[in-house]
Scaffold this active site. Structure first.
Site, PDB file in Angstrom:
ATOM      1  N   GLU A 229       0.817  -1.184  -0.136  1.00  0.00           N
ATOM      2  CA  GLU A 229      -0.031  -0.202   0.043  1.00  0.00           C
ATOM      3  C   GLU A 229       0.924   1.392  -0.045  1.00  0.00           C
ATOM      4  O   GLU A 229       0.553   2.277  -0.498  1.00  0.00           O
ATOM      5  CB  GLU A 229      -1.007  -0.090   1.242  1.00  0.00           C
TER       6      GLU A 229
ATOM      7  N   HIS B 193     -10.606  -4.879   9.295  1.00  0.00           N
ATOM      8  CA  HIS B 193     -11.459  -4.717   7.944  1.00  0.00           C
ATOM      9  C   HIS B 193     -12.603  -3.619   8.174  1.00  0.00           C
ATOM     10  O   HIS B 193     -13.206  -3.258   7.276  1.00  0.00           O
ATOM     11  CB  HIS B 193     -12.061  -5.967   7.537  1.00  0.00           C
TER      12      HIS B 193
HETATM   13  C1  LIG Z   1      -1.337  -4.661   4.168  1.00  0.00           C
HETATM   14  C2  LIG Z   1      -2.487  -5.413   3.802  1.00  0.00           C
HETATM   15  N1  LIG Z   1      -2.975  -5.367   2.554  1.00  0.00           N
HETATM   16  C3  LIG Z   1      -3.966  -5.967   1.928  1.00  0.00           C
HETATM   17  C4  LIG Z   1      -4.448  -6.910   2.929  1.00  0.00           C
HETATM   18  C5  LIG Z   1      -5.719  -7.837   2.106  1.00  0.00           C
HETATM   19  N2  LIG Z   1      -5.331  -9.026   1.917  1.00  0.00           N
HETATM   20  C6  LIG Z   1      -5.286 -10.296   3.040  1.00  0.00           C
HETATM   21  S1  LIG Z   1      -4.442 -11.530   2.148  1.00  0.00           S
HETATM   22  C7  LIG Z   1      -4.091 -10.707   0.779  1.00  0.00           C
HETATM   23  C8  LIG Z   1      -3.269 -11.583   0.205  1.00  0.00           C
HETATM   24  C9  LIG Z   1      -2.030 -12.099   0.629  1.00  0.00           C
HETATM   25  O1  LIG Z   1      -1.156 -13.019  -0.291  1.00  0.00           O
HETATM   26  P1  LIG Z   1       0.134 -13.813   0.300  1.00  0.00           P
HETATM   27  O2  LIG Z   1       0.767 -12.845   0.988  1.00  0.00           O
HETATM   28  O3  LIG Z   1       0.411 -14.433  -0.708  1.00  0.00           O
HETATM   29  O4  LIG Z   1      -0.461 -14.805   1.605  1.00  0.00           O
HETATM   30  P2  LIG Z   1      -1.758 -15.889   1.342  1.00  0.00           P
HETATM   31  O5  LIG Z   1      -2.934 -15.359   1.452  1.00  0.00           O
HETATM   32  O6  LIG Z   1      -1.438 -16.449  -0.026  1.00  0.00           O
HETATM   33  O7  LIG Z   1      -1.382 -16.826   2.269  1.00  0.00           O
HETATM   34  C10 LIG Z   1      -4.374  -9.435   0.913  1.00  0.00           C
HETATM   35  C11 LIG Z   1      -4.182  -8.612  -0.481  1.00  0.00           C
HETATM   36  C12 LIG Z   1      -4.224  -7.207   4.061  1.00  0.00           C
HETATM   37  N3  LIG Z   1      -4.490  -8.121   5.049  1.00  0.00           N
HETATM   38  N4  LIG Z   1      -3.184  -6.459   4.689  1.00  0.00           N
END
Ligand SMILES: Cc1ncc(C[n+]2csc(CCOP(=O)(O)OP(=O)(O)O)c2C)c(N)n1
Ligand SMILES: [Mg+2]
Lengths: 403, 326
Positions: free
Chosen positions: B60, B129
């Site tokens: 972000e 959230h």
């Molecule tokens: C700082 C932040 N930005 C956006 C989100 C929303 N979000 C939750 S999980 C996710 C994707 C994360 O992907 P990854 O790091 O590959 O982990 P995975 O969910 O695949 O285990 C996003 C964008 C968040 N939780 N935190």
């Protein structure tokens, strides 16, 4: 080290020059960085690096003959197998509960059980885990209960008040931020001369955050006992791995921080535990941080709020499912005569019963009183908040109520 | 003309802007193929291409930072932050750069960008959230802060935000995304960015709210009407710049005011509104201004969320007390 080493196609050999070079503009699309040739002047190689990829147990359950003996001790493997099966049984039930409206959003670890279990099994109880939201495999081994995890995803903060791993961090939702917490915890251990290690898990998407890199960088400068594991499940919600980072591996991000980085087959629990164990032992002995990239695949939706069929091919998912960690270990254990169908049936039954007991206890958990949102805000609630507290009491439902 | 939900209205406004202004582009996490986690950008990448509807890596702070760079170079980036709690990593760029680039360069460079994000609670979402960070954004000099309360206002205000020559934070109440439909004319007409809207006229008391809370305020007004209390309800819509005239005109008429705010109480935006009323309308008042707000506690997880959020009962109670005051 006499580990079986496969230079898998992910492995990378990179060179960078001391001279200021601009990478080809198209490098983002290519797996290898190409260096622009300069017209004139001598060029010397400044730094080069290599990323290993480790796998002991193949997707079809064949063990590499070079696998170290201590990594395949029968008791160890049976423990890993049970823990993965237990994680999956819990995971499936949590999804079912969400589908029937009894649980909030839940993030499944389906297909990635070997990562959490491998890490959890490699840690000591006095170590500290800073997990993301997909790490119940590790957390359950650490002593977090299924009930606690259900209470958390059911929308109740008490689910983060773990009875057993008292020093573990709670589930971290803001992606990447937990890496810094683990680095700070590791500094505390180092300062106090404690033989403890901080371990953190994040996703492939998390490796795009500044928090991840700057925490790793700081931990390396301080040489603190930290192990950072990237669960590279190939997706960050709908964003595929190659759109998260143009690097050929995520492990090589360690190079830029000055720590050791390695790749491991995250669906091979034998290699996973072995690599985690080695990194943790190194950290405990004062050898500083390690970054481990565990390659896996997210077989389920991102969370129960997601529908992955919108953005990925079910056929690919089906093929990836053939490499999942539990079946491959079962094949190997059965071939070695360590596992029978009868044992499998019994384990499945035990897990199902344990999960059912946890669900019953979760559903029977009495609601928190309104006061819970005030009680843990500060060590002592400021007197100035008394009127807000009273207002909340006045409007609280008779039964304590659900929001 | 079409009946649209709020999130569909956002989608139409974005599509209109992309279609009519080649400098507009969208960026954010999962906004392309997936159409955003709330589907606000559904179909836009297919329609306008991946060069103008960009899926970003997860970062972000960098999303906000590249938006500053794009905006300074003549583009109009509209960035989506996936959930309100993840605005925080973007604050550095918003506060230190987006909001002050024009001032720092004495107008040589500017920052015509929009940060869109879902806002507020009420949908039993996971941790982080359901935040309502509007006050800290409104506190930042150089930022405009807009929170729509209906599909039509979302459409018109978002277009205005995109056309504005300076950075605008556009917070979309998650709870209203699909709560109701409304007729929205997709004609590219924007709404003014410096205006509060009178959503219900009344004589006895002014109820002030924004975003999701507007609907609690309107519901409370219904309840109170049956008790003979006639509420005027104002939708703030644009927190900054604040349209004090509309507020003061109403308070002059009613002599009483209750402010409803979902965010925690202390230093919330309701305090600013109360201060404006006291500074410029003290002598209109027949009773002290009251606030109904979230408590000064961490936004609770789903189970206690309902006890945190201002309810119709709490609002009605505050209005009754205000009516009782001499
Ligand atoms: C700082 C932040 N930005 C956006 C989100 C929303 N979000 C939750 S999980 C996710 C994707 C994360 O992907 P990854 O790091 O590959 O982990 P995975 O969910 O695949 O285990 C996003 C964008 C968040 N939780 N935190
Ligand atoms: Mg991932």
């Amino acid at each position: 080290m006499n580990w079986a080493r496969a230079r898998a196609n992910q492995a990378l050999f990179g060179v960078c020059s001391k001279k200021f070079l601009r990478a080809d503009e198209k490098h983002a699309a290519a797996p290898y960085v190409t260096l622009t040739k300069l017209e004139a002047g001598p060029m010397t190689i400044g730094v080069s690096f290599q990323i290993d990829f480790l796998r002991f147990l193949s997707a079809s359950g064949e063990l590499d003959p070079a696998t170290p003996r201590e990594a395949i001790d029968p008791e160890l493997l049976l423990g890993l197998y049970r823990a993965m099966t237990r994680t999956r049984a819990y995971d499936g039930k949590a999804i079912a509960l969400q589908r029937t409206g009894k649980l909030g959003t839940f993030a499944s670890a389906l297909g990635q059980e070997a990562i959490g279990v491998g890490i959890g099994a490699a840690m000591r109880s006095e170590d500290v885990l800073a997990p993301s939201y997909r790490d119940h495999g590790a957390q359950l081994l650490r002593g977090m209960t299924m009930v606690e995890n259900l209470v958390y995803w059911g929308g109740d903060e008490r689910g983060s008040d773990y009875a057993v791993p008292r020093s573990d961090f709670p589930i971290c939702v803001p992606v990447g931020t937990q890496v810094a917490h683990a680095a700070g915890a590791a500094y505390a251990f180092k300062l106090r001369n404690e033989k403890r290690v901080a371990v953190t898990i994040l996703g492939d998407g998390g490796a795009s955050t500044g928090d991840f890199y700057s925490a790793l960088n700081m931990a390396a400068v301080w040489r603190v006992p930290l192990v950072v594991v990237i669960n590279n499940n190939q997706w960050a919600i709908s964003t595929p791995r190659e759109m998260e980072s143009a690097t050929a591996t995520l492990a090589q991000k360690a190079v830029a921080a000055g720590v050791e980085g390695r790749q491991v087959d995250g669906n091979d629990v034998i290699a996973m535990r072995h690599v985690a164990h080695a990194a943790i032992a190194k950290a405990r002995d004062g050898g500083g941080p390690t970054l481990i990239e565990a390659l896996s695949y997210r077989l389920g939706d991102h969370t129960t709020a997601d529908d992955a069929s919108r953005y990925r091919d079910v056929e690919v998912v089906r093929r990836e499912a053939e490499k999942e960690p539990i079946a491959r270990l079962r094949k190997y254990l059965a071939a070695r005569g360590l596992w029978s169908e009868e044992q499998e049936r019994r384990l499945a039954k035990d897990c199902a019963e344990e999960v059912e007991r946890a669900v019953a206890a979760y559903l029977a958990t009495p609601p928190q009183a309104f006061s819970a949102m005030f009680d843990h805000l500060f060590a002592q609630l400021p007197e100035s908040m008394r009127d807000q507290y009273e207002e909340a009491r006045r409007f609280a439902p008779e039964d304590g109520g659900h929001g | 003309m079409a009946e649209l939900t709020l999130v569909e209205a956002v989608n139409r406004a974005l599509a209109h802007a992309l279609e009519h202004d080649p400098t507009v582009l969208l960026l954010g996490e999962d906004i392309g193929v997936n159409g955003g986690v709330f589907r606000a950008t559904l179909g836009l990448q297919q329609r306008f291409g991946s060069a103008r509807v960009l899926d970003t890596p997860l970062a972000e702070a960098a999303i906000a930072g590249v938006a500053v760079g794009m905006a300074a170079m003549g583009l109009k980036p509209v960035m989506e932050i996936q959930f309100s709690g993840f605005i925080y990593p973007a604050l550095d760029q918003l506060i230190n750069h987006a909001s002050r680039l024009r001032n720092r360069t004495r107008g040589r460079l500017s920052c015509p960008m929009v940060l869109r994000a879902p806002n507020g609670g009420g949908i039993h979402a996971p941790e982080h959230h359901s935040e309502s960070p509007e006050a800290m954004l409104a506190h930042t000099p150089g930022l405009r802060v807009v929170i729509p309360s209906s599909p039509a206002r979302a459409y018109g205000l978002l277009l205005a935000a995109i056309r504005d020559p300076d950075p605008v934070v556009f917070l979309e109440p998650t709870r209203l995304y699909r709560l109701f439909k409304q007729e929205v004319i997709d004609d590219g007409e924007s709404l003014p960015l410096d205006t509060c809207f009178v959503s219900r006229e009344g004589r006895d008391v002014t109820l002030i709210a924004w975003g999701g809370m507007l609907h609690e305020a309107l519901a409370a007004a219904e309840t109170l009407a049956s008790e003979g209390v006639d509420c005027e309800v104002i939708d703030i819509a644009t927190l900054k710049p604040l349209d004090a005239e509309t507020i003061l005109r109403s308070v002059e008429k009613t002599g009483r005011c209750v402010i409803v705010q979902e965010a925690a109480r202390t230093a919330g935006f309701g305090a600013e509104i109360a201060a404006v009323i006291v500074e410029r309308g003290l002598y209109f008042l027949q009773a002290p201004v009251r606030r109904v707000t979230g408590y000064d506690v961490v936004m609770p997880l789903a189970r206690l969320e309902g006890q945190y959020l201002p309810s119709v009962a709490r609002i009605a109670d505050a209005v009754r007390k205000t009516m009782e005051a001499a």
